[in-house]
Design a protein around this motif. Structure first.
Motif, PDB file in Angstrom:
ATOM      1  N   ASP A  58      27.834  55.677 -57.500  1.00 14.71           N
ATOM      2  CA  ASP A  58      27.585  54.565 -56.581  1.00 14.71           C
ATOM      3  C   ASP A  58      26.300  54.744 -55.777  1.00 14.71           C
ATOM      4  O   ASP A  58      25.997  53.922 -54.911  1.00 14.71           O
ATOM      5  CB  ASP A  58      28.769  54.419 -55.606  1.00 14.71           C
ATOM      6  N   CYS A  59      25.590  55.838 -56.032  1.00 15.73           N
ATOM      7  CA  CYS A  59      24.362  56.119 -55.269  1.00 15.73           C
ATOM      8  C   CYS A  59      23.140  55.888 -56.153  1.00 15.73           C
ATOM      9  O   CYS A  59      23.220  55.920 -57.389  1.00 15.73           O
ATOM     10  CB  CYS A  59      24.376  57.560 -54.760  1.00 15.73           C
ATOM     11  N   GLU A  60      22.015  55.693 -55.504  1.00 15.56           N
ATOM     12  CA  GLU A  60      20.758  55.443 -56.198  1.00 15.56           C
ATOM     13  C   GLU A  60      19.758  56.549 -55.883  1.00 15.56           C
ATOM     14  O   GLU A  60      19.769  57.132 -54.785  1.00 15.56           O
ATOM     15  CB  GLU A  60      20.170  54.092 -55.801  1.00 15.56           C
ATOM     16  N   GLU A  61      18.892  56.783 -56.842  1.00 14.15           N
ATOM     17  CA  GLU A  61      17.835  57.788 -56.657  1.00 14.15           C
ATOM     18  C   GLU A  61      16.909  57.403 -55.516  1.00 14.15           C
ATOM     19  O   GLU A  61      16.426  58.260 -54.755  1.00 14.15           O
ATOM     20  CB  GLU A  61      17.050  57.952 -57.955  1.00 14.15           C
ATOM     21  N   ALA A  62      16.648  56.120 -55.376  1.00 12.47           N
ATOM     22  CA  ALA A  62      15.719  55.659 -54.338  1.00 12.47           C
ATOM     23  C   ALA A  62      16.236  55.963 -52.942  1.00 12.47           C
ATOM     24  O   ALA A  62      15.455  56.232 -52.018  1.00 12.47           O
ATOM     25  CB  ALA A  62      15.463  54.161 -54.496  1.00 12.47           C
ATOM     26  N   ALA A  63      17.562  55.936 -52.771  1.00 14.78           N
ATOM     27  CA  ALA A  63      18.130  56.221 -51.451  1.00 14.78           C
ATOM     28  C   ALA A  63      17.868  57.668 -51.052  1.00 14.78           C
ATOM     29  O   ALA A  63      17.494  57.961 -49.909  1.00 14.78           O
ATOM     30  CB  ALA A  63      19.629  55.929 -51.459  1.00 14.78           C
ATOM     31  N   GLY A  64      18.051  58.584 -52.007  1.00 18.17           N
ATOM     32  CA  GLY A  64      17.747  59.983 -51.714  1.00 18.17           C
ATOM     33  C   GLY A  64      16.268  60.217 -51.480  1.00 18.17           C
ATOM     34  O   GLY A  64      15.881  61.004 -50.613  1.00 18.17           O
ATOM     35  N   ALA A  65      15.422  59.528 -52.269  1.00 14.96           N
ATOM     36  CA  ALA A  65      13.975  59.651 -52.072  1.00 14.96           C
ATOM     37  C   ALA A  65      13.572  59.157 -50.690  1.00 14.96           C
ATOM     38  O   ALA A  65      12.664  59.710 -50.051  1.00 14.96           O
ATOM     39  CB  ALA A  65      13.234  58.884 -53.161  1.00 14.96           C
ATOM     40  N   THR A  66      14.241  58.112 -50.218  1.00 12.69           N
ATOM     41  CA  THR A  66      13.958  57.602 -48.873  1.00 12.69           C
ATOM     42  C   THR A  66      14.330  58.626 -47.814  1.00 12.69           C
ATOM     43  O   THR A  66      13.605  58.807 -46.821  1.00 12.69           O
ATOM     44  CB  THR A  66      14.728  56.299 -48.637  1.00 12.69           C
TER      45      THR A  66
END
Length: 234
Positions: free
Chosen positions: A187-195
């Motif tokens: 349910d998580c995205e790579e972009a969220a962690g990159a942010t």
């Protein structure tokens, strides 16, 4: 450490060799230029020799006026020889002065280059992470002897990276977001962690420190450039 010392030693040797060869090249160039210049200058006694030859080849020039003219021409030739000798001295002084300036310029350039390399080494050594301690309860991170107050979100991001580093693992942006938010990775995205990583770097303030501390390895994920035994999470 040995590699660093070896690189510094090699740099000093290369600088010394460049200095020696530079001085030799400058000296040789100016010596050749001086030799060609002096060879191209006329002989100081050429004028007097030519006047003497004219009077020797012309036996009719024996009157008082002709002899007087010879004396005047001889005096002119002597004056010309003195002027030419002074020109030679001036040219020699100018060449020596030019050689000194060029050698001094070369030395200063090499010194500046060496100082720039030294400053780069000092800057890198100065920001080398000797220890990193994360205080979650106080939202503070202690980097060497410097303390940074961060937001709870950035502290959590840094703590996730530190725990992964102590396990000698890499974490992706998806894993970072999942660990912090508690959601499944699906349910998580790579972009969220990159942010979150970007916010952490912005919170650290110094771009150079942030780039060296938090690294992104292609196809593997994020990690901290700190030895596991230098990390501590409280």
């Amino acid at each position: 450490m040995r590699d660093s010392i070896s690189s510094v030693t090699e740099g000093l040797r290369a600088g010394n060799r460049a200095l020696v060869w530079g001085v030799v090249a400058i000296t040789a160039t100016l010596a050749i230029a001086a030799l060609l210049l002096f060879l191209s200058l006329p002989d100081a006694n050429a004028f007097n020799a030519r006047v003497e030859r004219i009077f020797i080849e012309n036996d009719a020039l024996t009157g008082a006026s002709e002899i007087k003219l010879l004396e005047v021409l001889a005096q002119s030739g002597t004056a010309f020889a003195e002027v030419l000798a002074s020109y030679r001295t001036i040219i020699f002084i100018l060449l020596v002065f030019a050689a000194c300036l060029l050698i001094a310029a070369l030395v200063f350039l090499l010194l500046i280059a060496a100082l720039n390399r030294r400053m780069t080494e000092i800057r890198r050594t100065g920001i080398e992470v000797q220890s990193l301690r994360i205080l979650r309860g106080e939202n503070t991170v202690i980097l060497n002897d410097m303390a940074f107050t961060l937001t709870p979100a950035t502290i959590e991001t840094l703590a996730v990276l530190a725990e992964a580093r102590m396990d000698e693992e890499f974490v992706s942006g998806t894993q970072i977001e999942a660990m912090i938010s508690g959601k499944p990775e699906s349910d998580c995205e790579e972009a969220a962690g990159a942010t979150r990583i970007k916010r952490l770097r912005d919170a650290l303030g110094n771009q150079l420190v942030a780039e060296l501390l938090v690294r992104n390895v292609s196809r593997r994920g994020y990690t901290l450039s700190v030895a596991p035994d230098r990390l501590r999470v409280d």
